[in-house]
Design a protein around this motif. Structure first.
Motif, PDB file in Angstrom:
ATOM      1  N   ALA A 128       1.104  -0.844   0.150  1.00  0.00           N
ATOM      2  CA  ALA A 128      -0.241   0.188   0.038  1.00  0.00           C
ATOM      3  C   ALA A 128       0.516   1.490   0.642  1.00  0.00           C
ATOM      4  O   ALA A 128       1.035   2.249  -0.360  1.00  0.00           O
ATOM      5  N   GLU A 129       1.950   1.362   0.659  1.00  0.00           N
ATOM      6  CA  GLU A 129       2.884   2.361   1.066  1.00  0.00           C
ATOM      7  C   GLU A 129       3.533   2.653  -0.713  1.00  0.00           C
ATOM      8  O   GLU A 129       3.529   3.756  -1.509  1.00  0.00           O
ATOM      9  N   ARG A 130       4.132   1.839  -1.419  1.00  0.00           N
ATOM     10  CA  ARG A 130       5.074   1.364  -2.765  1.00  0.00           C
ATOM     11  C   ARG A 130       3.615   2.634  -3.685  1.00  0.00           C
ATOM     12  O   ARG A 130       4.353   3.121  -4.260  1.00  0.00           O
ATOM     13  N   ALA A 131       2.501   1.729  -3.298  1.00  0.00           N
ATOM     14  CA  ALA A 131       1.081   2.227  -4.162  1.00  0.00           C
ATOM     15  C   ALA A 131       0.860   3.917  -3.870  1.00  0.00           C
ATOM     16  O   ALA A 131       1.081   4.722  -5.167  1.00  0.00           O
ATOM     17  N   ALA A 132       0.771   4.304  -2.810  1.00  0.00           N
ATOM     18  CA  ALA A 132       1.068   5.517  -2.394  1.00  0.00           C
ATOM     19  C   ALA A 132       1.040   6.332  -3.059  1.00  0.00           C
ATOM     20  O   ALA A 132       1.934   7.400  -3.642  1.00  0.00           O
ATOM     21  N   ARG A 133       3.079   5.799  -3.197  1.00  0.00           N
ATOM     22  CA  ARG A 133       3.954   6.396  -3.658  1.00  0.00           C
ATOM     23  C   ARG A 133       4.141   6.545  -4.667  1.00  0.00           C
ATOM     24  O   ARG A 133       4.610   7.616  -6.013  1.00  0.00           O
ATOM     25  N   ARG A 134       3.571   5.270  -5.449  1.00  0.00           N
ATOM     26  CA  ARG A 134       3.468   5.333  -6.821  1.00  0.00           C
ATOM     27  C   ARG A 134       3.168   6.420  -7.706  1.00  0.00           C
ATOM     28  O   ARG A 134       3.086   7.095  -8.671  1.00  0.00           O
ATOM     29  N   ASP A 135       1.661   6.761  -7.003  1.00  0.00           N
ATOM     30  CA  ASP A 135       0.680   7.107  -7.153  1.00  0.00           C
ATOM     31  C   ASP A 135       0.685   8.530  -7.238  1.00  0.00           C
ATOM     32  O   ASP A 135       0.496   9.357  -8.238  1.00  0.00           O
ATOM     33  N   ALA A 136       1.869   8.854  -6.140  1.00  0.00           N
ATOM     34  CA  ALA A 136       2.681  10.594  -6.045  1.00  0.00           C
ATOM     35  C   ALA A 136       3.217  10.696  -7.218  1.00  0.00           C
ATOM     36  O   ALA A 136       4.000  12.198  -7.455  1.00  0.00           O
ATOM     37  N   GLY A 137       4.053  10.138  -7.936  1.00  0.00           N
ATOM     38  CA  GLY A 137       4.260  10.412  -9.326  1.00  0.00           C
ATOM     39  C   GLY A 137       6.169  10.148  -9.213  1.00  0.00           C
ATOM     40  O   GLY A 137       6.117  10.339 -10.782  1.00  0.00           O
ATOM     41  N   ARG A 138       6.064   9.986  -8.509  1.00  0.00           N
ATOM     42  CA  ARG A 138       7.872   9.701  -8.978  1.00  0.00           C
ATOM     43  C   ARG A 138       7.751   8.480  -9.307  1.00  0.00           C
ATOM     44  O   ARG A 138       7.715   7.291  -8.491  1.00  0.00           O
ATOM     45  N   PRO A 139       8.887   8.088 -10.072  1.00  0.00           N
ATOM     46  CA  PRO A 139       8.855   6.699 -10.644  1.00  0.00           C
ATOM     47  C   PRO A 139      10.344   6.272 -10.040  1.00  0.00           C
ATOM     48  O   PRO A 139      11.112   6.959  -9.472  1.00  0.00           O
ATOM     49  N   PRO A 140      10.057   4.940  -9.794  1.00  0.00           N
ATOM     50  CA  PRO A 140      11.280   4.290  -8.587  1.00  0.00           C
ATOM     51  C   PRO A 140      12.435   4.250  -9.872  1.00  0.00           C
ATOM     52  O   PRO A 140      12.068   3.461 -10.592  1.00  0.00           O
ATOM     53  N   ALA A 141      13.775   4.566  -8.625  1.00  0.00           N
ATOM     54  CA  ALA A 141      14.102   3.471  -9.005  1.00  0.00           C
ATOM     55  C   ALA A 141      14.090   1.853  -8.335  1.00  0.00           C
ATOM     56  O   ALA A 141      13.358   2.034  -7.498  1.00  0.00           O
ATOM     57  N   LEU A 142      15.231   1.018  -9.005  1.00  0.00           N
ATOM     58  CA  LEU A 142      15.380  -0.376  -8.508  1.00  0.00           C
ATOM     59  C   LEU A 142      16.753  -0.542  -8.267  1.00  0.00           C
ATOM     60  O   LEU A 142      17.588  -0.153  -8.157  1.00  0.00           O
ATOM     61  N   ARG A 143      16.212  -0.436  -6.036  1.00  0.00           N
ATOM     62  CA  ARG A 143      17.641  -1.096  -5.567  1.00  0.00           C
ATOM     63  C   ARG A 143      17.942  -2.463  -5.998  1.00  0.00           C
ATOM     64  O   ARG A 143      16.807  -3.665  -5.461  1.00  0.00           O
ATOM     65  N   LEU A 144      19.060  -3.280  -5.235  1.00  0.00           N
ATOM     66  CA  LEU A 144      19.642  -4.144  -4.842  1.00  0.00           C
ATOM     67  C   LEU A 144      19.035  -3.947  -3.173  1.00  0.00           C
ATOM     68  O   LEU A 144      19.343  -3.685  -2.165  1.00  0.00           O
ATOM     69  N   ARG A 145      18.626  -5.653  -3.007  1.00  0.00           N
ATOM     70  CA  ARG A 145      18.225  -6.027  -2.029  1.00  0.00           C
ATOM     71  C   ARG A 145      19.684  -6.638  -1.465  1.00  0.00           C
ATOM     72  O   ARG A 145      19.156  -8.122  -1.457  1.00  0.00           O
TER      73      ARG A 145
END
Ligand code: GLU
Length: 289
Positions: A128-145
């Motif tokens: 849910a937090e991820r979806a909210a941030r995506r909706d805010a418009g910032r395209p995510p970077a991908l990080r290594l876990r």
């Protein structure tokens, strides 16, 4: 595939005498250890230019370097990087990160967290937090876990070197594959098992070697060579006068490079005979023009 060394310039500016010196060293390290020598143009960044890359290749040839395959261009390898990221995603080793630079600087960190390490802000976001941030418009970077905090590499000049491995970026928010990913994937694809480059990149090598391990690639041996500095102790740059081959001429450039390495101004073949990594200067080269 037989093993190789390489020189991997970013075509953001003409090679200066310090870059050419690093290229000569990479060639000497590779050839003196019976390896092939390759050149790769690291042009993923949009600041980069084809005309600069062509001049870099011409300068490498003019100074006497030879390479065993046509130069590779990272911009032609996007599918290769995507496939590797896909593999890591399938293994649940990737997460989306919405942090800006400022978010990272201002994030609370554990008391002993290593300097420059990503604080892990987005590592545990819920769906849910991820979806909210995506909706805010910032395209995510991908990080290594990553499941470690550090990794040790073997460096021919620095010995055993242990450095930080954090959840580093694999693909930037703008979609461009990150340097640390591209370098590891390309080196492995070309059989590069010896990485010679400026010692400003020493601290990146534990991250890269750790990623290589996750991908089942062999660990390269490293040689991080001292940089060329100007008389103020700053990295050499165009404003420091005659620093590129077009201004210096091949003869003068060659004299400067060989002198800085404590080698006679002989040709490449003789230099190769005399090359001994143990004799290399360990201090930065102060370029006085
Ligand atoms: N492209 C990087 C640079 O020009 C070098 C990367 C590497 O050798 O791994 O600084």
């Amino acid at each position: 595939m037989s093993s190789a060394g390489r020189f991997a310039p970013s075509p953001s500016a003409d090679l200066h005498i310090g870059n050419l010196r690093t290229a000569v060293l990479a060639w000497l390290f590779a050839r003196s250890s019976g390896r092939r020598f390759l050149i790769r143009i690291e042009d993923l960044d949009d600041r980069t230019h084809d005309d600069v890359a062509q001049r870099q290749l011409a300068d490498c040839a003019a100074i006497g370097l030879t390479w065993d395959e046509p130069p590779q261009w990272q911009s032609a390898h996007r599918e290769r990087y995507d496939a590797v990221i896909g593999n890591l995603v399938d293994r649940e080793l990737v997460y989306e990160c919405f942090c800006s630079r400022k978010d990272i600087l201002n994030a609370p960190r554990a008391p002993h967290a290593p300097e420059g390490a990503y604080p892990g802000t987005c590592r545990t976001l819920t769906d849910a937090e991820r979806a909210a941030r995506r909706d805010a418009g910032r395209p995510p970077a991908l990080r290594l876990r990553s499941d470690t905090a550090e990794h040790t590499v073997v460096d021919l000049l620095h010995g055993s070197y242990t450095g930080v491995v954090d959840d580093f970026v694999l693909r930037r928010g703008d979609g461009v594959p990150a340097y640390n990913l591209a370098v590891v994937v390309d080196d492995a694809h070309s059989g590069v098992d010896q990485v010679v480059r400026g010692d400003d990149l020493l601290a990146s090598s534990p991250r890269q070697a750790y990623l290589a391990g996750l991908l089942g690639y062999p660990q390269p041996v490293y040689a991080h060579v001292p940089l060329a500095l100007n008389t103020d102790g700053k990295r050499l740059a165009k404003r420091d006068g005659a620093v590129i081959l077009a201004d210096l001429g091949v003869g003068r450039a060659w004299e400067l490079i060989t002198e800085s390495l404590g080698l006679p101004a002989a040709d490449m073949a003789e230099l190769l005979q005399r090359f001994d990594p143990a004799m290399l200067p360990r201090q930065p080269w102060i370029y006085r023009g």
